[in-house]
Write a protein that holds these residues in place. Structure first.
Motif, PDB file in Angstrom:
ATOM      1  N   ARG A  46       5.391   9.782 -16.537  1.00 43.54           N
ATOM      2  CA  ARG A  46       5.297   8.447 -17.279  1.00 43.54           C
ATOM      3  C   ARG A  46       3.683   8.111 -17.629  1.00 43.54           C
ATOM      4  NH1 ARG A  46       9.930   5.186 -13.942  1.00 43.54           N
ATOM      5  NH2 ARG A  46      11.478   6.035 -15.194  1.00 43.54           N
ATOM      6  N   ILE A  47       2.857   8.599 -16.604  1.00 47.78           N
ATOM      7  CA  ILE A  47       1.359   8.357 -17.042  1.00 47.78           C
ATOM      8  C   ILE A  47       1.007   9.097 -18.125  1.00 47.78           C
ATOM      9  CG2 ILE A  47      -0.944   8.798 -16.070  1.00 47.78           C
ATOM     10  CD1 ILE A  47       0.240   8.140 -13.126  1.00 47.78           C
ATOM     11  N   LEU A  48       1.345  10.102 -17.947  1.00 50.34           N
ATOM     12  CA  LEU A  48       0.828  11.227 -19.187  1.00 50.34           C
ATOM     13  C   LEU A  48       1.692  10.938 -20.475  1.00 50.34           C
ATOM     14  CD1 LEU A  48       0.608  14.582 -17.433  1.00 50.34           C
ATOM     15  CD2 LEU A  48      -1.214  13.058 -17.954  1.00 50.34           C
ATOM     16  N   ASP A  49       2.930  10.344 -20.439  1.00 51.16           N
ATOM     17  CA  ASP A  49       3.406   9.926 -21.844  1.00 51.16           C
ATOM     18  C   ASP A  49       2.836   8.582 -22.121  1.00 51.16           C
ATOM     19  OD1 ASP A  49       5.479  11.720 -21.553  1.00 51.16           O
ATOM     20  OD2 ASP A  49       6.870  10.277 -20.585  1.00 51.16           O
ATOM     21  N   GLN A 101     -17.983  10.898 -13.103  1.00 48.35           N
ATOM     22  CA  GLN A 101     -18.722  12.061 -13.401  1.00 48.35           C
ATOM     23  C   GLN A 101     -18.236  12.501 -14.864  1.00 48.35           C
ATOM     24  OE1 GLN A 101     -17.796  14.662 -10.231  1.00 48.35           O
ATOM     25  NE2 GLN A 101     -19.712  13.715  -8.998  1.00 48.35           N
ATOM     26  N   THR A 102     -17.134  12.066 -15.304  1.00 48.86           N
ATOM     27  CA  THR A 102     -16.632  12.491 -16.490  1.00 48.86           C
ATOM     28  C   THR A 102     -16.487  11.650 -17.581  1.00 48.86           C
ATOM     29  OG1 THR A 102     -14.298  12.418 -16.124  1.00 48.86           O
ATOM     30  CG2 THR A 102     -15.286  14.769 -15.246  1.00 48.86           C
ATOM     31  N   SER A 103     -17.006  10.401 -17.409  1.00 49.71           N
ATOM     32  CA  SER A 103     -17.104   9.437 -18.297  1.00 49.71           C
ATOM     33  C   SER A 103     -15.426   8.759 -18.519  1.00 49.71           C
ATOM     34  CB  SER A 103     -17.807   9.663 -19.567  1.00 49.71           C
ATOM     35  OG  SER A 103     -19.101   9.878 -19.150  1.00 49.71           O
ATOM     36  N   LEU A 104     -14.578   8.976 -17.549  1.00 46.37           N
ATOM     37  CA  LEU A 104     -13.177   8.513 -17.914  1.00 46.37           C
ATOM     38  C   LEU A 104     -13.499   7.007 -17.677  1.00 46.37           C
ATOM     39  CD1 LEU A 104     -10.099   8.879 -18.326  1.00 46.37           C
ATOM     40  CD2 LEU A 104      -9.948   8.923 -15.905  1.00 46.37           C
ATOM     41  N   ARG A 105     -13.186   6.336 -18.683  1.00 46.95           N
ATOM     42  CA  ARG A 105     -13.475   4.632 -18.838  1.00 46.95           C
ATOM     43  C   ARG A 105     -12.698   3.964 -17.447  1.00 46.95           C
ATOM     44  NH1 ARG A 105     -14.535   1.927 -23.669  1.00 46.95           N
ATOM     45  NH2 ARG A 105     -12.834   0.584 -23.057  1.00 46.95           N
ATOM     46  N   LEU A 106     -13.090   3.006 -17.019  1.00 44.40           N
ATOM     47  CA  LEU A 106     -12.547   2.306 -15.791  1.00 44.40           C
ATOM     48  C   LEU A 106     -11.266   1.805 -16.250  1.00 44.40           C
ATOM     49  CD1 LEU A 106     -12.747   1.435 -12.966  1.00 44.40           C
ATOM     50  CD2 LEU A 106     -14.098  -0.611 -13.616  1.00 44.40           C
ATOM     51  N   ASP A 107     -11.014   1.242 -17.573  1.00 38.96           N
ATOM     52  CA  ASP A 107      -9.684   0.647 -18.009  1.00 38.96           C
ATOM     53  C   ASP A 107      -8.609   1.751 -18.002  1.00 38.96           C
ATOM     54  OD1 ASP A 107     -11.197   1.576 -20.370  1.00 38.96           O
ATOM     55  OD2 ASP A 107     -10.284   0.167 -21.567  1.00 38.96           O
ATOM     56  N   THR A 108      -8.956   2.590 -18.237  1.00 31.56           N
ATOM     57  CA  THR A 108      -8.155   3.770 -18.427  1.00 31.56           C
ATOM     58  C   THR A 108      -7.780   4.237 -16.959  1.00 31.56           C
ATOM     59  OG1 THR A 108      -9.295   5.052 -20.213  1.00 31.56           O
ATOM     60  CG2 THR A 108      -7.621   6.316 -18.910  1.00 31.56           C
ATOM     61  N   LEU A 109      -8.425   4.315 -16.071  1.00 30.29           N
ATOM     62  CA  LEU A 109      -8.247   4.578 -14.595  1.00 30.29           C
ATOM     63  C   LEU A 109      -7.110   3.518 -14.165  1.00 30.29           C
ATOM     64  CD1 LEU A 109      -8.511   6.364 -12.067  1.00 30.29           C
ATOM     65  CD2 LEU A 109     -10.605   4.758 -11.638  1.00 30.29           C
ATOM     66  N   ASN A 110      -7.762   2.163 -14.378  1.00 33.48           N
ATOM     67  CA  ASN A 110      -6.774   1.000 -13.983  1.00 33.48           C
ATOM     68  C   ASN A 110      -5.525   1.233 -14.518  1.00 33.48           C
ATOM     69  OD1 ASN A 110      -8.579  -0.297 -12.290  1.00 33.48           O
ATOM     70  ND2 ASN A 110      -9.470  -1.432 -13.954  1.00 33.48           N
ATOM     71  N   ARG A 114      -1.469   1.112 -12.977  1.00 26.55           N
ATOM     72  CA  ARG A 114      -0.670   0.065 -13.341  1.00 26.55           C
ATOM     73  C   ARG A 114       0.773   0.764 -13.890  1.00 26.55           C
ATOM     74  NH1 ARG A 114      -4.953  -2.543 -15.951  1.00 26.55           N
ATOM     75  NH2 ARG A 114      -4.320  -1.928 -17.977  1.00 26.55           N
ATOM     76  N   ILE A 115       0.546   1.778 -14.820  1.00 28.45           N
ATOM     77  CA  ILE A 115       1.752   2.504 -15.098  1.00 28.45           C
ATOM     78  C   ILE A 115       2.666   3.204 -13.812  1.00 28.45           C
ATOM     79  CG2 ILE A 115       2.301   4.769 -16.288  1.00 28.45           C
ATOM     80  CD1 ILE A 115       0.021   4.116 -18.215  1.00 28.45           C
ATOM     81  N   ALA A 116       1.640   3.707 -12.950  1.00 23.47           N
ATOM     82  CA  ALA A 116       2.282   4.231 -11.919  1.00 23.47           C
ATOM     83  C   ALA A 116       3.161   3.054 -11.127  1.00 23.47           C
ATOM     84  CB  ALA A 116       1.303   4.911 -10.808  1.00 23.47           C
ATOM     85  N   GLN A 117       2.321   1.946 -11.020  1.00 22.56           N
ATOM     86  CA  GLN A 117       3.121   0.867 -10.212  1.00 22.56           C
ATOM     87  C   GLN A 117       4.422   0.357 -11.002  1.00 22.56           C
ATOM     88  OE1 GLN A 117       0.588  -2.839  -9.780  1.00 22.56           O
ATOM     89  NE2 GLN A 117       1.809  -3.188  -7.842  1.00 22.56           N
TER      90      GLN A 117
END
Length: 125
Positions: A46-49, A101-110, A114-117
């Motif tokens: 679901r996250i990757l989708d 370290q890889t510049s993955l945006r914080l909003d993407t991490l959040n 949210r998707i997992a939850q």
């Protein structure tokens, strides 16, 4: 006889009684390795989708699955306890550090969290 007539509807603001027997059965069933694997695969997919660009980052899909697995096992381990506490599992810490370290945006991490939850609360198939 109880102090309350069982035919009277429960007030919606009353706390829901805890069903320890049901919780124990749920934890036992969901702790089965095949059920954990299914949970991890479904949640990770679901996250990757919803954020397909994550699949192109080396090792990140596997790290996501590791974090989902660790969180779910931690959650199941606490579910029968009188109180639960949030635990940031080691795999999630590694994702957070790697993201910085890889510049993955914080909003993407959040958004991943949210998707997992949200997928947790969807009806199971």
């Amino acid at each position: 006889m109880s102090s309350r007539d069982e035919t009277v509807p429960r007030n919606p603001t009353d706390p829901v009684p805890r069903d320890d027997e049901w919780l124990a059965k749920f934890v036992l069933a969901e702790s089965n390795p095949s059920r954990i694997d299914a949970w991890v695969k479904r949640t990770g997919q679901r996250i990757l989708d919803e954020i397909p660009e994550l699949a192109s980052r080396p090792d990140l899909p596997q790290e996501i699955e590791e974090a989902i697995r660790e969180h779910w096992i931690c959650f199941l381990g606490q579910l029968n306890q009188p109180q639960m506490a949030f635990t940031l599992v080691p795999a999630a810490e590694r994702i957070a550090h790697g993201s910085a370290q890889t510049s993955l945006r914080l909003d993407t991490l959040n958004r991943m969290y949210r998707i997992a939850q949200n997928s947790t609360w969807r009806l199971r198939h």
